[in-house]
Write a protein that holds these residues in place. Structure first.
Motif, short mmCIF file in Angstrom:
data_model
loop_
_atom_site.label_atom_id
_atom_site.label_comp_id
_atom_site.label_asym_id
_atom_site.label_seq_id
_atom_site.Cartn_x
_atom_site.Cartn_y
_atom_site.Cartn_z
N UNK A 181 0.87 -1.19 0.10
CA UNK A 181 -0.07 -0.05 0.18
C UNK A 181 0.93 1.16 -0.18
N UNK A 182 2.10 1.04 0.26
CA UNK A 182 3.05 2.11 0.18
C UNK A 182 3.65 2.43 -1.35
N UNK A 183 3.55 1.81 -2.31
CA UNK A 183 3.94 1.88 -3.46
C UNK A 183 3.11 3.14 -4.20
N UNK A 184 3.73 3.80 -4.97
CA UNK A 184 3.13 5.13 -5.58
C UNK A 184 3.18 4.54 -7.25
N UNK A 185 2.00 4.74 -7.79
CA UNK A 185 1.94 4.49 -9.05
C UNK A 185 2.83 5.93 -9.86
N UNK A 186 3.58 5.56 -10.80
CA UNK A 186 4.17 6.51 -11.54
C UNK A 186 3.65 6.77 -13.16
N UNK A 187 3.35 8.17 -13.50
CA UNK A 187 2.81 8.24 -14.61
C UNK A 187 3.91 9.10 -15.36
N UNK A 188 4.59 8.41 -16.29
CA UNK A 188 5.36 9.35 -17.18
C UNK A 188 4.71 9.74 -18.22
N UNK A 189 5.27 11.04 -18.80
CA UNK A 189 4.29 11.60 -19.83
C UNK A 189 5.41 11.43 -21.00
N UNK A 190 5.28 10.64 -22.13
CA UNK A 190 6.14 10.18 -23.11
C UNK A 190 6.19 11.38 -24.14
N UNK A 191 7.42 11.15 -24.72
CA UNK A 191 7.69 12.07 -25.66
C UNK A 191 6.51 11.96 -27.08
N UNK A 192 6.51 13.14 -27.58
CA UNK A 192 5.44 12.75 -28.66
C UNK A 192 6.08 11.85 -29.69
#
Length: 306
Positions: free
Chosen positions: A200-211
């Motif tokens: 429950x301590x793991x944070x979901x990471x959302x990368x913004x990809x290059x176009x």
């Protein structure tokens, strides 16, 4: 310091270059090699699989993992802990049974001693006129018996000291007792930081990809894969970046210092931020010495002492 020429083999000076060359050829001594950029993982690679993350999660300490890899690791650790706990419980039960057997044998020895003492008590009436003589005779016989016992015990001790256990005699064969197991802890530790880790301590990471329309190179072979969610700057090992806990978006630390710390509001979701919500991502480093990553690898091998 004089140096040998390229083909000079008769000089009296043993140079540092020749010493290193001979050490590498002989296979002795400590070898140190400087790591290159290829030996350092990228900032968006998993710390376990060392591959670019497709479903990345981040620990509170800033270590990036592939979600499937870290969940498999935690499951494996829990099964290992369960096995160790079963072995510990089994050892505990055997120790209890051994202690019960020892207590029962001690009780039997006490009962036998009590019986022998009770049987040695004289039940016939004692004659008062001959009691003194009989007591003196009993005393002399007791002293002689104790002396004989002491001499026999001393002889037995000396003989036992002289005799050594023989491995070919089954009764004297030395036995190796199993190692005493300690009670294992039920917590799962992070493989990088060594601190306790929970799902429950793991944070979901959302990368913004290059176009992707700008370049048709595959994601794994592409050098510039992601960019900052706010400033659109290209992310890499040379760019310090952080993750915002409420949204999971990745931004540069320059953006954090110049924009986000002024209002302490997540620019993606609008949630209020605290210092714990800004988690810097651990970088793999670059090929330069100032990246903060040890770039030298040492291998210690045996040395011939003269």
């Amino acid at each position: 310091m004089t140096r040998h020429g390229k083909n000079c083999t008769a000089g009296a000076v043993y140079t540092y270059h020749e010493k290193r060359k001979d050490t590498a050829a002989s296979g002795y001594g400590t070898q140190s090699v400087r790591l290159g950029k290829d030996a350092i993982k990228d900032f968006d690679c998993c710390c376990l699989s060392l591959q670019p993350c497709r479903d990345p999660v981040l620990t509170p300490d800033g270590y990036l993992y592939e979600k499937q890899a870290i969940l498999e690791y935690m499951l494996h650790q829990k099964t290992e802990i369960a096995k160790k706990m079963k072995a510990y419980e089994k050892q505990k039960q055997t120790q209890k049974s051994d202690s019960r057997l020892e207590s029962k044998s001690e009780e039997r020895e006490r009962a036998e001693k009590f019986k022998t003492r009770e049987n040695s008590i004289v039940s016939k009436p004692i004659n008062p006129f001959t009691s003194g003589l009989s007591q003196a005779k009993e005393g002399q016989s007791a002293d002689s018996s104790t002396a004989a016992d002491s001499s026999s015990s001393a002889a037995a001790g000396s003989s036992s000291d002289k005799t050594l256990p023989c491995f070919w005699i089954p009764s004297l064969t030395p036995e190796s007792k199993p190692a005493v197991l300690k009670k294992p802890s039920k917590t799962v530790f992070c493989p990088m930081s060594g601190r306790p880790i929970k799902m429950n301590e793991l944070i979901t990471v959302r990368f913004v990809p290059v176009d992707p329309s700008l370049d048709r190179v595959a994601l794994i072979t592409k050098q510039e894969r992601y960019m900052c969610a706010v400033t659109k700057d290209i992310l890499g090992n040379s760019v310090p970046c952080a993750v915002l806990r409420p949204s999971g978006s990745v931004v540069t630390l320059e953006c954090v210092e110049k924009l986000i710390r002024k209002d302490m509001i997540d620019p993606i979701t609008g949630d209020k931020l605290s210092e714990k919500d800004i988690i810097p991502i651990g970088r793999g480093g670059t090929g330069f010495a100032g990246s903060g990553v040890p770039l030298k690898a040492k291998e210690r091998r045996p040395v011939m002492m003269v």
